[in-house]
Structure formats: C-alpha cells, structure tokens
Design an enzyme around this catalytic site. Structure first.
Site, PDB file in Angstrom:
ATOM      1  CE  LYS A 270       2.024  -0.289  -2.255  1.00  0.00           C
ATOM      2  NZ  LYS A 270       1.830  -1.408  -3.196  1.00  0.00           N
ATOM      3  CG  ASP A 273       6.384  12.966  -7.613  1.00  0.00           C
ATOM      4  OD1 ASP A 273       6.669  14.069  -7.097  1.00  0.00           O
ATOM      5  OD2 ASP A 273       7.157  12.340  -8.359  1.00  0.00           O
TER       6      ASP A 273
HETATM    7  O1  S5P Z   1       1.666  -2.691   2.804  1.00  0.00           O
HETATM    8  C1  S5P Z   1       1.461  -3.261   1.742  1.00  0.00           C
HETATM    9  C2  S5P Z   1       0.715  -2.666   0.716  1.00  0.00           C
HETATM   10  C3  S5P Z   1       0.449  -3.383  -0.436  1.00  0.00           C
HETATM   11  S1  S5P Z   1      -0.625  -2.691  -1.585  1.00  0.00           S
HETATM   12  N1  S5P Z   1       1.891  -4.533   1.543  1.00  0.00           N
HETATM   13  C4  S5P Z   1       1.662  -5.239   0.394  1.00  0.00           C
HETATM   14  O2  S5P Z   1       2.080  -6.386   0.306  1.00  0.00           O
HETATM   15  N2  S5P Z   1       0.961  -4.638  -0.637  1.00  0.00           N
HETATM   16  C5  S5P Z   1       0.741  -5.340  -1.922  1.00  0.00           C
HETATM   17  O3  S5P Z   1      -0.029  -6.510  -1.679  1.00  0.00           O
HETATM   18  C6  S5P Z   1       2.015  -5.809  -2.620  1.00  0.00           C
HETATM   19  O4  S5P Z   1       2.461  -4.837  -3.529  1.00  0.00           O
HETATM   20  C7  S5P Z   1       1.571  -7.075  -3.309  1.00  0.00           C
HETATM   21  O5  S5P Z   1       1.066  -6.763  -4.590  1.00  0.00           O
HETATM   22  C8  S5P Z   1       0.449  -7.609  -2.464  1.00  0.00           C
HETATM   23  C9  S5P Z   1       0.848  -8.704  -1.505  1.00  0.00           C
HETATM   24  O6  S5P Z   1       1.247  -9.846  -2.172  1.00  0.00           O
HETATM   25  P1  S5P Z   1       1.536 -11.248  -1.435  1.00  0.00           P
HETATM   26  O7  S5P Z   1       2.043 -12.123  -2.546  1.00  0.00           O
HETATM   27  O8  S5P Z   1       2.559 -11.012  -0.389  1.00  0.00           O
HETATM   28  O9  S5P Z   1       0.217 -11.696  -0.879  1.00  0.00           O
END
Ligand code: S5P
Length: 437
Positions: A270, A273
């Site tokens: 992500k 910057d």
């Molecule tokens: O909006 C977002 C974007 C991302 S990349 N919401 C998220 O949850 N993520 C990522 O997806 C978060 O950083 C994590 O690595 C993953 C979701 O994980 P979970 O365990 O909740 O399925």
C-alpha cells in the site's frame, strides 16, 4: 379536472390491463417519462420494478440497471408513446445485457409508424392501449376534430413509416467487462499488460479467483501454508513488513513455490507517499519488492505522482490502486473513487485494476477488481474489518477475485477451507458470466 396523480394512476392501470395475462416478473419504464407509469404499476399491481439509468453512476458499481433480479427473469417494458420503437429497443437491449428476458412491451399510444413490426423482428411483442387510428377516429366521432384533420393525421401516419428494412439507428451493445470470461478478457485488445494476461490465464486454468492473504509472522509458517494451499489459489498476498524473520531466502523460496503451483505474488505494501519516496520504498530498502513481486498496490491519495514514482522503480510488476476499502468508516468514497479510476485509466501500462468492494469500472476488460474482507459468513472483527461473502463480492458486486486471510488461516483445516472458498468464488463468477451468455 383530475389531478396529475389520478391521471397517472389511470394511465398506469390501463397499461397494466393491456399487458394482462403476459408472463413477467418485473416492470421497467423507459426513462424518463415512463418511469412514473412503471412505478405506479409496480405499487398498485404488486410487481417489482427495475430502474434503467440513462447515464452510469460516476462511481460505485456503475450499474445501468438497478434492482434485485436473477438471470432469466422476465421483464415487461413500459413506455408512453412509440414512433419508431428505438427507445423501447434500447431499453430491451440493456435489460438483455444484464441477462433478463424481454418478450413484451406495453405503450399507451402506438403512433403506428412501424414500431410494432420493427420490435416484432427483434422478438418483442408490442401491446398498446391506444393506436393513432383509434384515437383520431374517436376524436372525429365526437366532433373534437373535423374530417380534414382526421384525414391529414391518417395520411401523415401512412406517409411517415419507419420501414423494417431501414438501417437501425445506432444502438450500440456494450459488452460489460464483468460479463466476459477471464479468457475473453485476456484476449481483448484493451488488455495489453502482461501481468494481467498471465493472471487471467492462471484463473482460467486453475479455475481459481482466490487470493490467499498469508498474514502470518513467521517465514517458515507462511511457506508451509502456501505450499499446502498452492493448488487452490491464483495468487498469494504478503505483508512482508509483518514477518519477524524476513530474509532473501524466504523470498527465493516463495518465488520457487509460485512457479511450482502456478500463482502470482502480490505484496500488499500500500504505497502512499510522494513519487520520489515510493520509488525507493519499492525498489530498495530491506525488502527490494520490485525484484520479486508480480503485483503491488498503492493508495491514490498522493495523486498520479505515486504511480510515476513506482513506475521509475519498477522491473516486472503491475499495480492495483486502492479504490475502496473494507474497513468501517473508511474515507474512500464518492469523488475519491472517481479520481482513482481516472489515474488507473491514465496508466494502463502499469495499473491493472483495483482493490475494491464493488466493480468500479465496467467498461475496461483489463481492469481487475479484487475484494478483501471476505468470509463465508458475513460479519466483522473487533477492529473495524467488515466481511461480505464470496457470492456477494463476485456475483452481486461484480468483482473478480476474493482476498481471504483469517477465513482460511484460522480454519481447523486450511487446505479444505481454501478449496471451499475457491469453489464458492469461482461458481459465483461462472453464474455471473452465464447472466449474459
Ligand atoms: O480494504 C482493504 C484492503 C486490503 S488489501 N481491506 C483489507 O482487509 N485488506 C487486506 O486484506 C488486509 O491488509 C489483510 O491482509 C487482508 C484481509 O484479511 P482477513 O484476515 O480480514 O481476511
């Protein structure tokens, strides 16, 4: 004199009567005059309504048809007046694009200038409350018009016929990106990015649109998990900055595993910057992400400079922009999403899609939407994460891949669970594309 509401109700009920006995689940008015007519039919006759937009929303799902329907449902088109039938046909085409069946349209007045025959040729039966001939006959019988006017109108109708042979006015059929198969999208002329092409090919071959979010903090545990789940996934997503014992050796092993199981590696860094900083964060530092990641992502909050900086540090990766987030109260909405889409469209050589909760771009087959915040059961965690199901993400919200972390990692048998997610997400995709076949 009757008020407008009473007249609208009367006309709507006449339209409903004209369509009596026809098989249909929904009504849809041709925008905008027939919208109130369809609304009254829907309310008075207890028929659900679909709304056709004239312009796609500029953010969100960009859906042109609003309503809850399933493939194969039938819809009656409602219009006030028809002349050539073009506006009815445009609405029919759009409904058909979304997988609905349309065999009938009902109008208040058919001006008898060829619409009935033209629509018939397209498989749509036109039903009318009134025809122009009937209208002027009644007016004449009641001395509301003289014989001269009566004849003039009939002559006008007969002199101004839209022949069925006349070339159709341009009614462009759009093939929406989400209605295409992954294979079609990879072969589409707009899909030029090699990483996007490779991802589509992997998804098609492995019948998987599942991304594993390997959010563990120990390198060996990650490798063990990924190796066991490898056959079920098209991509693994890492957060290398949470790994306690990160090393070059870990990356080398992960890259080998990606080749062995045929998946891509997505580093969820992500970037957010100014261009000059992200260039170094991407290509240098401890992680040297540019050396090994097939896919990276970036926030669009810094503006297009973030993409320019990443491109400078790039070796082999493609980028996803974070258009929408899964967390409660996040600020990625409205104009932010719109501007993010613009940045993506300005850099098709590098940006291949979005992290999003909905399909933010229906028109570009290269732009892939990936949804995090997915579990088999809806819900959330105690820190603001919100979950939708694979079916909601892929079928209802038209996104392409699901990203699953804890739903798999914390299962008693992650291998079995990964297969369950793979199957659920791929089935949702197959149902979705079947909508418009
Ligand atoms: O909006 C977002 C974007 C991302 S990349 N919401 C998220 O949850 N993520 C990522 O997806 C978060 O950083 C994590 O690595 C993953 C979701 O994980 P979970 O365990 O909740 O399925």
């Amino acid at each position: 004199m009757q008020n407008v509401t009473t007249r609208t109700k009367k006309v709507s009920l006449l339209l409903h009567d004209a369509a009596c006995g026809l098989p249909y689940h929904f009504v849809c008015g041709v925008p905008y005059t027939a919208l109130p007519l369809a609304t009254v039919i829907s309310v008075e006759c207890n028929k659900p309504m679909l709304i056709r937009r004239r312009e796609a929303k500029d953010y969100g799902t960009k859906k042109m048809i609003e309503g809850k329907f399933s493939p194969g449902d039938t819809c009656l088109v409602v219009e006030d007046v028809v002349t050539s039938g073009s506006s009815v046909w445009e609405t029919v085409q759009l409904l058909q694009e979304y997988g609905l069946k349309v065999t009938d349209a009902v109008v208040l007045l058919d001006r008898e200038q060829g619409a009935g025959e033209r629509l018939k040729q397209k498989g749509v039966n036109l039903h009318s409350v009134l025809t122009m001939t009937k209208l002027v006959d009644v007016l004449r019988q009641n001395n509301k018009i003289d014989e001269d006017m009566h004849q003039k109108v009939l002559q006008f109708v007969s002199d101004n016929q839209f022949s069925v042979e006349i070339e159709e006015p341009p009614m462009k059929t759009r093939k929406l990106a989400w209605s295409m198969s992954f294979k079609e999208r990879s072969e589409h002329e707009q899909c030029k990015n090699s990483v996007a092409k490779e991802l589509f090919a992997i998804m098609e071959n492995k019948r998987s649109n599942l991304v594993l979010s390997a959010d563990l903090t120990n390198a060996d545990e990650i490798l063990k998990l990924v190796d066991s789940i490898g056959p079920s996934i098209c991509m693994v997503k890492t957060h290398v900055d949470i790994i306690e014992d990160f090393s070059r050796d870990f990356v080398n092993k992960l890259v080998k595993m990606a080749q062995k199981h045929n998946f891509l590696i997505f580093e969820d860094r992500k970037f957010a910057d100014i261009g000059s900083t992200v260039q170094h964060q991407f290509s240098g530092g401890v992680f040297k992400i540019a050396d090994w990641a097939h896919v990276i992502n970036a926030h669009s909050v810094p503006g297009p400079g973030v993409i320019q900086g990443l491109k400078k540090g790039n070796k082999q990766s493609a980028c996803l922009l974070i258009a929408e987030m899964s967390s409660a109260g996040n600020l990625a909405k409205g104009d932010y999403v719109k501007e993010t889409l613009k940045i993506a469209q300005d850099h098709p050589d590098f940006v291949i899609g979005f992290i999003s909760q909905s399909n933010v771009c229906e028109d570009d087959p290269q732009l892939i939407c990936m949804t995090p915040g997915v579990k088999l059961e809806k819900g959330g965690d105690s820190l603001g994460q919100q979950y939708v199901t694979p079916y909601e993400a892929v079928y209802a919200n038209h996104t392409d891949l699901i990203i699953v972390g804890r739903g798999i990692i914390e299962a008693s048998d992650p291998v079995v669970m990964a297969e369950e997610y793979r199957e659920a997400a791929f089935q949702a995709y197959e149902h979705r594309i079947a909508l418009t076949l």
